[in-house]
Design a protein around this motif. Structure first.
Motif, PDB file in Angstrom:
ATOM      1  N   HIS A   4       1.024  -1.087   0.011  1.00  0.00           N
ATOM      2  CA  HIS A   4       0.065   0.114  -0.088  1.00  0.00           C
ATOM      3  C   HIS A   4       0.834   1.144   0.030  1.00  0.00           C
ATOM      4  CE1 HIS A   4      -3.127  -2.969   0.860  1.00  0.00           C
ATOM      5  NE2 HIS A   4      -2.498  -3.311   1.992  1.00  0.00           N
ATOM      6  N   TRP A   5       1.973   1.189  -0.706  1.00  0.00           N
ATOM      7  CA  TRP A   5       2.930   2.121  -0.504  1.00  0.00           C
ATOM      8  C   TRP A   5       2.407   3.651  -1.130  1.00  0.00           C
ATOM      9  CZ3 TRP A   5       4.455   4.750  -4.786  1.00  0.00           C
ATOM     10  CH2 TRP A   5       4.523   4.195  -6.102  1.00  0.00           C
ATOM     11  N   LEU A   6       1.657   3.466  -2.147  1.00  0.00           N
ATOM     12  CA  LEU A   6       1.130   4.660  -2.689  1.00  0.00           C
ATOM     13  C   LEU A   6       0.172   5.636  -1.776  1.00  0.00           C
ATOM     14  CD1 LEU A   6       0.867   6.444  -5.153  1.00  0.00           C
ATOM     15  CD2 LEU A   6      -0.962   5.454  -6.210  1.00  0.00           C
ATOM     16  N   LEU A   7      -0.712   4.654  -1.075  1.00  0.00           N
ATOM     17  CA  LEU A   7      -1.517   5.259  -0.072  1.00  0.00           C
ATOM     18  C   LEU A   7      -0.471   5.787   1.188  1.00  0.00           C
ATOM     19  CD1 LEU A   7      -4.046   5.871   1.588  1.00  0.00           C
ATOM     20  CD2 LEU A   7      -3.785   3.740   2.549  1.00  0.00           C
ATOM     21  N   GLY A   8       0.762   5.146   1.516  1.00  0.00           N
ATOM     22  CA  GLY A   8       1.522   5.734   2.442  1.00  0.00           C
ATOM     23  C   GLY A   8       2.095   6.887   2.059  1.00  0.00           C
ATOM     24  N   VAL A   9       2.466   7.301   0.516  1.00  0.00           N
ATOM     25  CA  VAL A   9       3.010   8.254   0.345  1.00  0.00           C
ATOM     26  C   VAL A   9       2.128   9.767   0.414  1.00  0.00           C
ATOM     27  CG1 VAL A   9       3.710   9.725  -1.737  1.00  0.00           C
ATOM     28  CG2 VAL A   9       4.400   7.196  -1.340  1.00  0.00           C
ATOM     29  N   PHE A  10       0.799   9.129   0.249  1.00  0.00           N
ATOM     30  CA  PHE A  10      -0.168  10.345   0.072  1.00  0.00           C
ATOM     31  C   PHE A  10      -0.516  10.634   1.630  1.00  0.00           C
ATOM     32  CE2 PHE A  10      -2.160   8.711  -3.971  1.00  0.00           C
ATOM     33  CZ  PHE A  10      -1.389   9.378  -4.643  1.00  0.00           C
ATOM     34  N   LEU A  11      -0.505   9.436   2.632  1.00  0.00           N
ATOM     35  CA  LEU A  11      -0.612   9.708   4.130  1.00  0.00           C
ATOM     36  C   LEU A  11       0.652  10.648   4.681  1.00  0.00           C
ATOM     37  CD1 LEU A  11      -1.824   6.423   5.466  1.00  0.00           C
ATOM     38  CD2 LEU A  11      -3.012   8.789   5.854  1.00  0.00           C
ATOM     39  N   VAL A  12       1.758  10.268   4.231  1.00  0.00           N
ATOM     40  CA  VAL A  12       2.746  11.292   4.608  1.00  0.00           C
ATOM     41  C   VAL A  12       2.708  12.697   4.328  1.00  0.00           C
ATOM     42  CG1 VAL A  12       5.294  11.639   4.543  1.00  0.00           C
ATOM     43  CG2 VAL A  12       4.589   9.538   4.818  1.00  0.00           C
ATOM     44  N   ALA A  13       2.387  12.822   2.911  1.00  0.00           N
ATOM     45  CA  ALA A  13       2.102  14.214   2.573  1.00  0.00           C
ATOM     46  C   ALA A  13       0.756  14.872   2.959  1.00  0.00           C
ATOM     47  CB  ALA A  13       1.852  14.155   1.095  1.00  0.00           C
ATOM     48  N   GLY A  14       0.109  14.346   3.159  1.00  0.00           N
ATOM     49  CA  GLY A  14      -1.199  14.822   4.055  1.00  0.00           C
ATOM     50  C   GLY A  14      -0.954  15.076   5.503  1.00  0.00           C
ATOM     51  N   THR A  15      -0.215  14.206   6.114  1.00  0.00           N
ATOM     52  CA  THR A  15       0.170  14.423   7.444  1.00  0.00           C
ATOM     53  C   THR A  15       1.023  15.834   7.531  1.00  0.00           C
ATOM     54  OG1 THR A  15       0.032  12.136   8.112  1.00  0.00           O
ATOM     55  CG2 THR A  15       1.216  13.584   9.714  1.00  0.00           C
ATOM     56  N   ALA A  16       1.961  15.732   6.498  1.00  0.00           N
ATOM     57  CA  ALA A  16       2.849  17.088   6.548  1.00  0.00           C
ATOM     58  C   ALA A  16       1.977  18.530   6.572  1.00  0.00           C
ATOM     59  CB  ALA A  16       3.785  16.969   5.667  1.00  0.00           C
ATOM     60  N   LEU A  17       1.137  18.383   5.837  1.00  0.00           N
ATOM     61  CA  LEU A  17       0.116  19.490   5.470  1.00  0.00           C
ATOM     62  C   LEU A  17      -0.599  19.922   6.768  1.00  0.00           C
ATOM     63  CD1 LEU A  17      -1.476  18.719   1.913  1.00  0.00           C
ATOM     64  CD2 LEU A  17       0.096  20.448   2.389  1.00  0.00           C
ATOM     65  N   ARG A  18      -1.073  18.848   7.419  1.00  0.00           N
ATOM     66  CA  ARG A  18      -2.009  19.119   8.513  1.00  0.00           C
ATOM     67  C   ARG A  18      -1.118  19.789   9.714  1.00  0.00           C
ATOM     68  NH1 ARG A  18      -4.382  15.871   5.154  1.00  0.00           N
ATOM     69  NH2 ARG A  18      -6.832  15.836   5.109  1.00  0.00           N
TER      70      ARG A  18
END
Length: 705
Positions: A4-18
């Motif tokens: 699920h690495w692509l979701l992981g990338v999006f999660l990391v980016a989304g966490t950084a934004l928040r």
């Protein structure tokens, strides 16, 4: 997590934004509606502009950690919503990459992050929407249907527009399931429990029946914009501005009524306009509904300003003295902005950091196409699953537009339309034909196939992957040149788990043969062939197909730039040469993917899937290859990422001489090809950027593209 690495990338980016948002605006953003929600935590008055559901949820969080804790919890919920959408899509057998794309808008849209930083009801509302989808997007029993009805009622108690969701729920239950009438009744009963309790509480507190304090003047604002004053009897309520020069809905709905008029009269005025001008009112609503699908987010004249939902470099709404007072009272500090994270967020938001309305509209159209039975959706169990999020999104946004347009009210589209499009696309394309990624070479099949193979090859080796190609491979091998530019040519056929006599025919034609025990795909077979050829002393490797689509007489032309030291990798191009196309869809796909690859690699390409290619043997084994089936773009992008010299030459491509493609119909092939190209680019150009040495020619000189 690797799967699920692509979701992981999006999660990391989304966490950084928040994290940036939490640091940038403290103690959260206090908007005008935030003050109303906070004020109503103790009184819980049901006749205010906003329902009491969010105020109920706010009270314990504010007591524990003030508004800072509120927005932190909302950001965590926002991340969990992205994960929940991904998990729901996967449960419905949507492809992993497509499931991640469905979750991406919730995780990465800057307007979603901004609304989470506000002390506002939207995040809780989104959580209830996702909960409804989770309960119904399977084969629901009566308990799940009842729970969905209760959540629909709870959504109404958080935002009154949630009332419209009941229409989508009923529509979905009517279409699916065996006990349709029972389930519709149970869902309505679940909703009625919450709605009835809320209406009863409203009556207890106010002495009259109702469920919101927002209705009359908001409806007045909608109708005042289009009212023809010559047709209405309540002239005092008709705006003084002439038609065509009226203010926006927001100005009429949220400013005081004309002197001497009452809310009851405003309601009567609105009803009269609707009766006399139904087409005008409907057209105004539809125009506002369509605004949500614009490619970019801008403010139309007289609409609610988009800037309200954008990150600012100063704390918003400080001209209202209540803003600072509420921040101190409920957040424990004066409102403040950290300039650097605020500037980063604003730059991200203003430069495309949001889901385009055009893409959301595309998701809706794909879902509707699936519901209509396009492609394989007609026989797919997911056909009607696409209906629920599509219908819920349309009903909710259309209901919001019936009162007024605001980009804030468009945010639920991030929950519904990407998921609806993903489910719809999965239904249209059918079962994912993509295979699991390959392990690093050599895996168990590679090791078994190459065990004991000790042949020394000629300088040039033509590698052919073959799966059940007995009917076509013979002529291809018979027409293969034995020498090229004065160098001997050998042929290596990698039989990929075939069940016919492909291997025997290849041996009889004089080719070397390696047999893989199981059918893994063309990419896996070619990777095995590259390593076997290189280990056997090959200097140059050429690939061609076993079906006779390419002209073997062009071998010398293909190899010449490498032999002359001008390139490390040469690929043919049907667009530069000649093509006997048998599919308009594939003809279009070749051009679309060439443009996409050119943008991603910054190297002009005209054909990314041409199978007649030549390369240095060392380069073929240096590229990371994990794709078992749709391998051509992975190899090409991988070679370019290594900074090898790449050339394209005009070549000929004929129709298949025998058999049919094993890669699925055009839409399936295109979807998987896009997946491989995008994931390869992300792996090679983003995740591994500056961490991989450039390709070096045998003379140890770093090459350039």
């Amino acid at each position: 997590m690797r799967r699920h690495w692509l979701l992981g990338v999006f999660l990391v980016a989304g966490t950084a934004l928040r994290v940036l948002a939490t640091v940038a605006y403290q103690p959260g953003i206090i908007y005008v509606d935030s003050q109303q929600y906070l004020n109503n935590m103790e009184l819980l008055s049901p006749d205010q502009l906003n329902p009491i559901g969010y105020s109920i949820a706010l009270k314990p969080l504010v007591a524990l950690g003030g508004t800072t804790l509120v927005v932190i919890v909302q950001h965590l919920v926002g991340l969990l919503l992205g994960v929940a959408v991904y998990a729901l899509a996967r449960r419905l057998t949507v492809y992993r990459w497509l499931s991640a794309l469905a979750a991406a808008p919730l995780l990465l849209d800057a307007y979603q992050v901004q609304i989470e930083q506000n002390v506002m009801a939207e995040t809780l509302f989104d959580a209830l929407l996702v909960g409804i989808l989770w309960l119904l997007l399977r084969t629901p029993g009566w308990k799940a249907v009842a729970a969905a009805g209760l959540l629909t009622g709870a959504a109404f108690a958080v935002r009154a527009i949630g009332l419209t969701l009941l229409l989508a729920v009923v529509l979905y239950l009517v279409v699916v399931g065996r006990r349709r009438l029972l389930h519709v009744g149970v869902a309505i009963a679940g909703f009625a429990v919450v709605f009835g309790a809320y209406a009863g509480y409203f009556h207890e507190e106010t002495g009259r029946w109702g469920f919101t304090g927002a209705g009359s003047q908001v409806l007045y604002g909608r109708t005042a914009v289009v009212a023809d004053c010559s047709k209405v009897s309540l002239k005092a309520l008709c705006p003084k501005e002439p038609l065509g020069q009226r203010l926006g809905v927001d100005q009429y709905a949220h400013n005081p009524l004309p002197a001497g008029t009452t809310e009851e009269q405003a309601t009567a005025f609105a009803h009269e306009v609707i009766r006399q001008q139904p087409l005008d009112v409907t057209w105004a609503v539809l125009k506002d509904f369509a605004k949500g699908f614009a490619p970019t987010r801008t403010t139309a004249p007289n609409d609610v300003p988009l800037s309200r939902w954008q990150f600012q470099l100063t704390y918003p709404n400080l001209q209202d003295p209540n803003t600072a007072a509420f921040a101190v009272k409920y957040g424990g500090q004066e409102p403040q902005v950290a300039h650097t994270p605020a500037a980063i967020l604003r730059a991200y938001q203003l430069n495309g950091g949001y889901a385009s309305g055009a893409l959301l509209g595309l998701g809706l159209l794909i879902a509707l196409a699936a519901v209509a039975g396009l492609g394989r959706a007609k026989d797919s169990g997911l056909r009607w699953a696409a209906l629920l999020p599509a219908a819920a999104g349309v009903v909710l946004l259309l209901g919001s537009a019936a009162f007024e347009f605001s980009w804030r009210y468009q945010l639920p589209a991030l929950v519904f339309f990407p998921l609806a499009g993903a489910i719809g696309l999965r239904a249209i394309l059918g079962k994912d034909q993509a295979r699991p990624a390959l392990a690093a070479y050599p895996d168990a099949v590679d090791a078994q196939a190459s065990k004991g193979f000790t042949r020394t090859f000629a300088p040039i080796v033509v590698v052919i992957a073959a799966y059940n190609e007995a009917g076509g491979i013979g002529p291809v091998l018979a027409n293969m040149p034995r020498t090229c530019a004065g160098l001997e040519v050998d042929v290596l056929v990698v039989v990929d788990g075939a069940t016919d006599n492909t291997a025997d025919i290849a041996r009889q034609a004089g080719a070397s043969v390696v047999v893989a025990e199981s059918n893994r795909g063309q990419g896996a077979a070619l990777r095995l062939g590259y390593h076997v050829a290189a280990n056997g002393g090959a200097q140059y490797i050429v690939t061609t197909d076993a079906d006779g689509q390419y002209d073997n007489d062009e071998l010398g032309v293909l190899l010449q730039p490498i032999l002359d030291g001008q390139a490390d990798f040469v690929t043919g191009s049907r667009r530069l040469g000649a093509e006997d196309a048998d599919s308009r869809l594939r003809w279009l796909g070749v051009r679309v993917f060439a443009v996409l690859a050119s943008i991603l690699t910054r190297h002009r390409l005209t054909d990314t899937s041409f199978g007649f290619r030549a390369m240095r043997a060392e380069l073929a084994t240096a590229v990371t290859l994990r794709e078992p089936q749709y391998q051509s773009s992975e190899l090409l992008l991988g070679v370019l990422a290594l900074k090898a010299r790449v050339a394209e030459l005009p070549m000929t491509m004929r129709r298949r001489g025998d058999g049919a493609s094993k890669k699925g119909p055009g839409l399936v092939y295109g979807a998987n090809y896009a997946r491989v190209m995008s994931t390869t680019w992300l792996r090679e150009y983003v995740l591994r950027r500056n961490r991989r040495p450039a390709w070096r020619t045998p003379s140890c000189r770093t090459t350039r593209t």
